[in-house]
Design a protein around this motif. Structure first.
Motif, mmCIF file in Angstrom:
data_model
loop_
_atom_site.group_PDB
_atom_site.id
_atom_site.type_symbol
_atom_site.label_atom_id
_atom_site.label_comp_id
_atom_site.label_asym_id
_atom_site.label_seq_id
_atom_site.Cartn_x
_atom_site.Cartn_y
_atom_site.Cartn_z
ATOM 1 N N GLU A 79 5.910 -3.849 4.663
ATOM 2 C CA GLU A 79 5.709 -2.561 4.555
ATOM 3 C C GLU A 79 5.107 -2.041 3.249
ATOM 4 O O GLU A 79 4.245 -1.035 3.424
ATOM 5 C CB GLU A 79 6.769 -1.943 4.890
ATOM 6 C CG GLU A 79 7.754 -2.065 6.282
ATOM 7 C CD GLU A 79 9.105 -1.479 6.360
ATOM 8 O OE1 GLU A 79 9.500 -0.828 5.158
ATOM 9 O OE2 GLU A 79 9.691 -1.507 7.596
ATOM 10 N N GLU A 80 5.350 -2.748 2.256
ATOM 11 C CA GLU A 80 4.851 -2.336 0.764
ATOM 12 C C GLU A 80 3.580 -2.649 0.762
ATOM 13 O O GLU A 80 2.548 -2.004 0.194
ATOM 14 C CB GLU A 80 5.545 -2.952 -0.135
ATOM 15 C CG GLU A 80 7.202 -2.375 -0.470
ATOM 16 C CD GLU A 80 7.768 -3.265 -1.668
ATOM 17 O OE1 GLU A 80 7.332 -4.354 -1.880
ATOM 18 O OE2 GLU A 80 8.914 -2.985 -1.893
ATOM 19 N N GLY A 81 3.014 -3.760 1.355
ATOM 20 C CA GLY A 81 1.679 -4.112 1.360
ATOM 21 C C GLY A 81 0.674 -3.494 2.076
ATOM 22 O O GLY A 81 -0.204 -3.049 1.934
ATOM 23 N N ALA A 82 1.357 -2.999 3.426
ATOM 24 C CA ALA A 82 0.633 -2.112 4.228
ATOM 25 C C ALA A 82 0.526 -0.771 3.908
ATOM 26 O O ALA A 82 -0.728 0.163 3.672
ATOM 27 C CB ALA A 82 1.352 -1.887 5.670
ATOM 28 N N ARG A 83 1.451 -0.232 2.992
ATOM 29 C CA ARG A 83 1.432 1.072 2.154
ATOM 30 C C ARG A 83 0.402 1.108 1.191
ATOM 31 O O ARG A 83 -0.491 1.935 1.118
ATOM 32 C CB ARG A 83 2.582 1.388 1.719
ATOM 33 C CG ARG A 83 2.835 2.939 1.213
ATOM 34 C CD ARG A 83 4.193 3.231 0.593
ATOM 35 N NE ARG A 83 5.134 3.153 1.659
ATOM 36 C CZ ARG A 83 6.109 2.136 1.672
ATOM 37 N NH1 ARG A 83 6.184 1.252 0.644
ATOM 38 N NH2 ARG A 83 6.887 2.185 2.499
ATOM 39 N N ALA A 84 0.308 -0.008 0.322
ATOM 40 C CA ALA A 84 -0.737 -0.252 -0.845
ATOM 41 C C ALA A 84 -1.960 -0.254 -0.241
ATOM 42 O O ALA A 84 -3.057 0.591 -0.636
ATOM 43 C CB ALA A 84 -0.429 -1.604 -1.272
ATOM 44 N N ALA A 85 -2.223 -0.977 0.909
ATOM 45 C CA ALA A 85 -3.527 -0.835 1.709
ATOM 46 C C ALA A 85 -4.111 0.658 1.946
ATOM 47 O O ALA A 85 -5.190 0.773 1.961
ATOM 48 C CB ALA A 85 -3.754 -1.862 2.531
ATOM 49 N N LEU A 86 -3.142 1.124 2.578
ATOM 50 C CA LEU A 86 -3.536 2.511 3.185
ATOM 51 C C LEU A 86 -3.782 3.443 1.942
ATOM 52 O O LEU A 86 -4.800 4.314 1.979
ATOM 53 C CB LEU A 86 -2.229 3.100 3.860
ATOM 54 C CG LEU A 86 -2.419 4.501 4.686
ATOM 55 C CD1 LEU A 86 -3.650 4.456 5.315
ATOM 56 C CD2 LEU A 86 -1.155 4.976 5.217
ATOM 57 N N VAL A 87 -3.017 3.253 0.934
ATOM 58 C CA VAL A 87 -3.162 4.260 -0.288
ATOM 59 C C VAL A 87 -4.696 3.787 -0.926
ATOM 60 O O VAL A 87 -5.395 4.695 -1.207
ATOM 61 C CB VAL A 87 -2.149 4.009 -1.256
ATOM 62 C CG1 VAL A 87 -2.739 4.610 -2.703
ATOM 63 C CG2 VAL A 87 -0.875 4.571 -0.813
ATOM 64 N N ALA A 88 -4.941 2.460 -0.832
ATOM 65 C CA ALA A 88 -6.275 2.088 -1.484
ATOM 66 C C ALA A 88 -7.309 2.720 -0.608
ATOM 67 O O ALA A 88 -8.368 2.992 -1.239
ATOM 68 C CB ALA A 88 -6.257 0.769 -1.942
ATOM 69 N N THR A 89 -7.178 2.397 0.779
ATOM 70 C CA THR A 89 -8.240 2.657 1.640
ATOM 71 C C THR A 89 -8.491 4.372 1.597
ATOM 72 O O THR A 89 -9.678 4.959 1.432
ATOM 73 C CB THR A 89 -7.745 2.376 3.064
ATOM 74 O OG1 THR A 89 -7.788 1.174 3.066
ATOM 75 C CG2 THR A 89 -8.973 2.902 4.027
ATOM 76 N N ALA A 90 -7.482 5.219 1.269
ATOM 77 C CA ALA A 90 -7.568 6.541 1.404
ATOM 78 C C ALA A 90 -8.261 7.413 0.046
ATOM 79 O O ALA A 90 -9.313 8.075 0.129
ATOM 80 C CB ALA A 90 -6.288 7.264 1.588
ATOM 81 N N SER A 91 -7.793 6.495 -0.880
ATOM 82 C CA SER A 91 -8.409 6.942 -2.223
ATOM 83 C C SER A 91 -9.854 6.187 -2.387
ATOM 84 O O SER A 91 -10.559 7.080 -2.972
ATOM 85 C CB SER A 91 -7.570 6.240 -3.444
ATOM 86 O OG SER A 91 -7.571 4.785 -3.252
ATOM 87 N N THR A 92 -10.384 5.237 -1.776
ATOM 88 C CA THR A 92 -11.709 4.887 -1.832
ATOM 89 C C THR A 92 -12.539 5.954 -1.011
ATOM 90 O O THR A 92 -13.470 6.447 -1.316
ATOM 91 C CB THR A 92 -11.912 3.459 -1.274
ATOM 92 O OG1 THR A 92 -11.165 2.559 -1.985
ATOM 93 C CG2 THR A 92 -13.359 3.038 -1.261
ATOM 94 N N VAL A 93 -11.962 6.377 0.308
ATOM 95 C CA VAL A 93 -12.652 7.271 0.853
ATOM 96 C C VAL A 93 -12.847 8.391 0.350
ATOM 97 O O VAL A 93 -14.010 9.150 0.445
ATOM 98 C CB VAL A 93 -11.932 7.551 2.547
ATOM 99 C CG1 VAL A 93 -12.583 8.652 3.407
ATOM 100 C CG2 VAL A 93 -12.086 6.094 3.380
ATOM 101 N N VAL A 94 -11.804 9.217 -0.332
ATOM 102 C CA VAL A 94 -11.941 10.393 -0.895
ATOM 103 C C VAL A 94 -12.912 10.311 -2.275
ATOM 104 O O VAL A 94 -13.938 11.184 -2.287
ATOM 105 C CB VAL A 94 -10.352 10.736 -1.589
ATOM 106 C CG1 VAL A 94 -10.651 12.056 -2.497
ATOM 107 C CG2 VAL A 94 -9.572 11.120 -0.452
ATOM 108 N N PHE A 95 -12.798 9.165 -2.924
ATOM 109 C CA PHE A 95 -13.793 9.078 -3.785
ATOM 110 C C PHE A 95 -15.399 9.074 -3.563
ATOM 111 O O PHE A 95 -16.153 9.591 -4.023
ATOM 112 C CB PHE A 95 -13.422 7.935 -4.814
ATOM 113 C CG PHE A 95 -14.454 7.409 -5.805
ATOM 114 C CD1 PHE A 95 -14.531 8.056 -6.964
ATOM 115 C CD2 PHE A 95 -15.631 6.548 -5.476
ATOM 116 C CE1 PHE A 95 -15.634 7.759 -8.159
ATOM 117 C CE2 PHE A 95 -16.442 6.389 -6.448
ATOM 118 C CZ PHE A 95 -16.441 7.058 -7.591
#
Length: 270
Positions: free
Chosen positions: A7-23
């Motif tokens: 769950e922590e790994g999936a959450r970290a991947a989601l946050v990384a993907t979202a921040s990359t898209v926003v940037f």
């Protein structure tokens, strides 16, 4: 892997993907809304100029890949010869070691672009019989000599990393210095330096473009020709895309090999 860790790994991947898209979205919007974007778009991202320049740039890129392929074969051979020459022990091999050290020092001390210019223009100017005069040959030769010297030091560091007991054990059972290096030292040395060697491959794939200074019609040179004729820089973008299509997969391979090597070392240490 525990459910909590997944769950922590999936959450970290989601946050990384979202921040990359926003940037990326913010960066694209900032560029597109800049006052000079229409001019930059026409100069660097013209669809028609991309279509017009693509065939010549692609043809030149295959020339880059030819130089790259030749380098992949010739550089390791030269590097191993130099590294082995530096690794021979005993006073009888001092002249060989000295020549190898001098060659490596000189080749590493000359900037690659200068070496390409010196060989590409200087040697043909001598008009020596039997020597090629083409820029392709001397450009590739400069790449092989320069990268061979750097790669030799990488291989030598791998040789030095092999425990001395391995060499002593091989000599104790009657192997010569050459047999010791071939059967006991070099196989272990290459395993130690695979990630570093792969980084050299990535650099070589990009540096073949430097041969364009000799007039070799590779991708960058073809882009220059098109730009000088049309005063549009889209051809450079076309060349950039072609290099990225090769270099990015190579970088990912390097990362994979580095991670695998790290896991192997941790397993050995534990």
């Amino acid at each position: 892997m525990a459910p909590r860790s997944r769950e922590e790994g999936a959450r970290a991947a989601l946050v990384a993907t979202a921040s990359t898209v926003v940037f990326v979205v913010v960066a694209v919007v900032a560029v597109v809304r800049s006052p000079n974007w229409p001019k930059v778009r026409d100069q660097f991202f013209s669809r028609q100029d991309l279509i017009d320049s693509w065939p010549d740039v692609l043809s030149g890129f295959w020339m880059d890949m030819r130089m790259f392929a030749i380098g992949l074969v010739a550089i390791p051979v030269l590097a191993v010869v130099l590294a082995v020459a530096r690794s021979f022990r005993g006073p009888a091999f001092f002249p060989i070691r000295a020549l190898a050290i001098a060659f490596i020092d000189v080749m590493r001390g000359i900037p690659l672009i200068l070496l390409i210019l010196l060989l590409g223009f200087g040697v043909p100017a001598l008009q020596l019989p039997g020597l090629p005069k083409g820029g392709f040959f001397w450009g590739v030769t400069a790449l092989v000599l320069s990268y061979g010297a750097y790669t030799a030091e990488i291989v030598r560091s791998g040789i030095d990393a092999v425990p001395e007991s391995q060499r002593a054990s091989a000599r104790a059972i009657g192997l010569t210095q050459g047999q010791t290096l071939r059967h006991a030292i070099l196989p272990q040395a290459f395993r130690n330096v695979v990630p570093a060697l792969m980084n050299t491959v990535v650099s070589l794939q990009k540096d073949v473009a430097l041969v364009s200074v000799l007039g070799v019609r590779e991708a960058v040179r073809e882009a220059q020709i098109y730009t000088s004729r049309t005063f549009n820089y889209t051809s450079y973008v076309a060349a950039t895309v072609l290099f990225l299509l090769v270099s990015i997969p190579l970088v990912r391979i390097v990362d994979h090999l580095t991670a695998r090597d790290r896991r192997r070392r941790l397993q050995v240490a534990s």
